[in-house]
Design an enzyme around this catalytic site. Structure first.
Site, mmCIF file in Angstrom:
data_model
loop_
_atom_site.group_PDB
_atom_site.id
_atom_site.type_symbol
_atom_site.label_atom_id
_atom_site.label_comp_id
_atom_site.label_asym_id
_atom_site.label_seq_id
_atom_site.Cartn_x
_atom_site.Cartn_y
_atom_site.Cartn_z
ATOM 1 N N LYS A 207 0.590 -1.491 0.136
ATOM 2 C CA LYS A 207 0.096 0.228 -0.334
ATOM 3 C C LYS A 207 1.016 0.972 0.041
ATOM 4 O O LYS A 207 2.296 1.327 0.214
ATOM 5 C CB LYS A 207 -1.191 -0.086 1.275
ATOM 6 C CG LYS A 207 -1.983 -0.843 1.496
ATOM 7 C CD LYS A 207 -2.476 -1.407 3.020
ATOM 8 C CE LYS A 207 -3.231 -2.204 2.845
ATOM 9 N NZ LYS A 207 -4.602 -1.794 1.468
ATOM 10 N N ARG A 281 -10.462 -11.730 2.319
ATOM 11 C CA ARG A 281 -10.615 -13.103 2.018
ATOM 12 C C ARG A 281 -9.639 -14.468 2.036
ATOM 13 O O ARG A 281 -10.624 -14.846 2.425
ATOM 14 C CB ARG A 281 -11.583 -12.904 0.840
ATOM 15 C CG ARG A 281 -9.858 -12.665 -0.720
ATOM 16 C CD ARG A 281 -9.941 -12.039 -1.981
ATOM 17 N NE ARG A 281 -10.965 -10.226 -1.182
ATOM 18 C CZ ARG A 281 -10.779 -9.963 -2.621
ATOM 19 N NH1 ARG A 281 -11.718 -9.920 -4.141
ATOM 20 N NH2 ARG A 281 -10.892 -8.279 -2.310
#
Length: 427
Positions: A207, A281
């Site tokens: 990020k 996920r």
């Protein structure tokens, strides 16, 4: 200790000298909040934020009109992560005072836990904090198991192990069983599954600073479902509920997972990793497999899963996904009763097929051809829910945390969602 500033409620408008839009006024007796009947709880919360901004750190909620909901609205706006604040609460009946005290204990726990620096709150610490909170309200009605590190790999929790292995702090699965029946064979009514990424650098799909600086809050889903179970217990939950928290850091190291890796799950699904920043996920999948094995009436997972949900709803609503219209309607009804913001976003069968991989059954991220990122993430999770068309709710927690203060919230965690999930569990 300074003398408390008195805060009173009035249904009369403020003196014209304060302006036609004034929501509060100040006089020698203290501060008066001027309710208009349209959005009184929101008005109280926004006024409390302004009062805190004035540097007033000791208040007394005084006079008529205060109830648990109005007191709570004030506290939601008044509380902030820096400094100390003292509130002298008004006289409430026993039931209302107990409700307020439980909100203060549990939802403040959620907010404070999410706000904690990642250096202080790793996977093991998060799991232990959850155990401590639930044990505090449930006593001997709780049992739990903590699995960590290489034991996860040996037991087949490959998503959680893969994501967490790059950190010196071992990944952890908390499996907690709240069973008020005393019967070890009692059916499980509901399973709660939470994403507990205690810091998310993005891994090798790293990020930017502007997106990483709030990633201590990436365990907001785990904190939310933990708080929801605790709060439901204080409201008299008398059914068996299991809690699964999937806790890990997502960091870069020589042992971290890489793009192109393939994860094989216990249900036989193979997933190609094409974005290490779509890690939530991957860990939730392990929790959902365990939840499905319990054959509960409902499964609720909560996760700060996608930026796409925030793009759609901002930080003002939690995003809800489900194939089960009736159950989704029940949760939205619970949200309305608790005055918490949820909004249902699309989830259809075709979203389940929008994660194609050339090397595995699933890709862990959608391509540019399938831009509905929050819906495809929910579609991914559905592959790990045995009966995904019934009894499953996915909450993408876009309203969990705010990087900057706004008119009704300080910077940091909000605690939103706890009461709604608890309401659904006890309905």
């Amino acid at each position: 200790m300074t003398e408390a500033m008195k805060i009173t409620l009035s249904t009369q408008p403020a003196d014209a000298r304060w302006g036609e839009k004034a929501t509060y006024s100040i006089n020698n007796d203290g501060i008066t909040l001027h309710l208009n009947g349209a959005d009184d709880l929101g008005l109280i919360q926004r006024a409390a934020r302004k009062i805190d901004g004035l540097g007033i750190k000791h208040v007394q909620l005084s006079g008529e009109g205060w109830d648990a909901d109005r007191c709570w609205a004030f506290w939601q706006g008044y509380k902030a992560p820096k400094g100390t604040r003292k509130v002298e609460w008004p006289d409430l009946d026993d039931a209302q005072r107990q409700e307020l005290d439980n909100r203060l204990m549990i939802i403040d726990w959620v907010r404070d836990t999410i706000n904690a620096p990642a250096e202080e709150l790793g996977p093991s610490q998060l799991a232990q904090r959850a155990v401590d909170l639930i044990s505090n309200v449930a006593g001997d009605r709780v049992t739990y198991r903590i699995t960590k590190g290489e034991d996860l790999r040996e037991q087949g929790y490959m998503g959680l192990h893969t994501v967490g292995r790059g950190s010196e702090r071992s990944p952890v699965l908390l499996a907690l069983d709240y069973n008020p029946t005393g019967d070890k064979e009692a059916p499980v009514y509901a399973c709660l599954v939470g994403k507990g990424i205690t810091f998310d650098s993005g891994g090798y799909s790293i990020k930017q600073t502007a997106f990483m600086d709030s990633m201590k809050s990436d365990m907001g889903g785990a904190a939310t479902v933990t708080g929801a179970l605790a709060f439901a217990i204080t409201r008299g939950l008398n059914k068996r509920v299991k809690l699964f928290l999937c806790c890990a850091d997502n960091l870069i190291s020589g042992n971290a997972f890489k793009l192109g890796d393939i994860i094989t799950y216990r249900n036989g699904k193979k997933v190609e990793v094409m974005n290490t920043d779509a890690e939530g996920r991957l860990v939730l999948a392990d929790g959902l497999i365990d939840a499905s094995a319990q054959k509960p009436e409902m499964i609720i997972d909560a996760a700060t899963l996608t930026g796409a949900a925030k793009t759609a709803l901002g930080n003002d609503y939690h995003a809800l996904f489900s194939f089960d219209d009736a159950l989704a309607g029940r949760l939205l009804a619970s949200a309305a009763q608790e005055n918490e913001p949820f909004w249902r976003l699309p989830l259809a069968e075709f979203h389940r097929s929008q994660l194609p991989s050339n090397f595995a059954e699933l890709n862990n991220t959608g391509s540019a051809a399938y831009p509905a990122g929050a819906s495809t993430a929910a579609g991914f999770l559905s592959h790990f829910v045995e009966n995904y068309q019934q009894g499953w709710l996915h909450i993408d927690c876009s309203a969990t945390y705010r990087k900057a203060p706004v008119e009704q919230w300080s910077a940091g965690a909000t605690g939103l969602g706890v009461r709604t999930i608890a309401n659904l569990l006890t309905a």
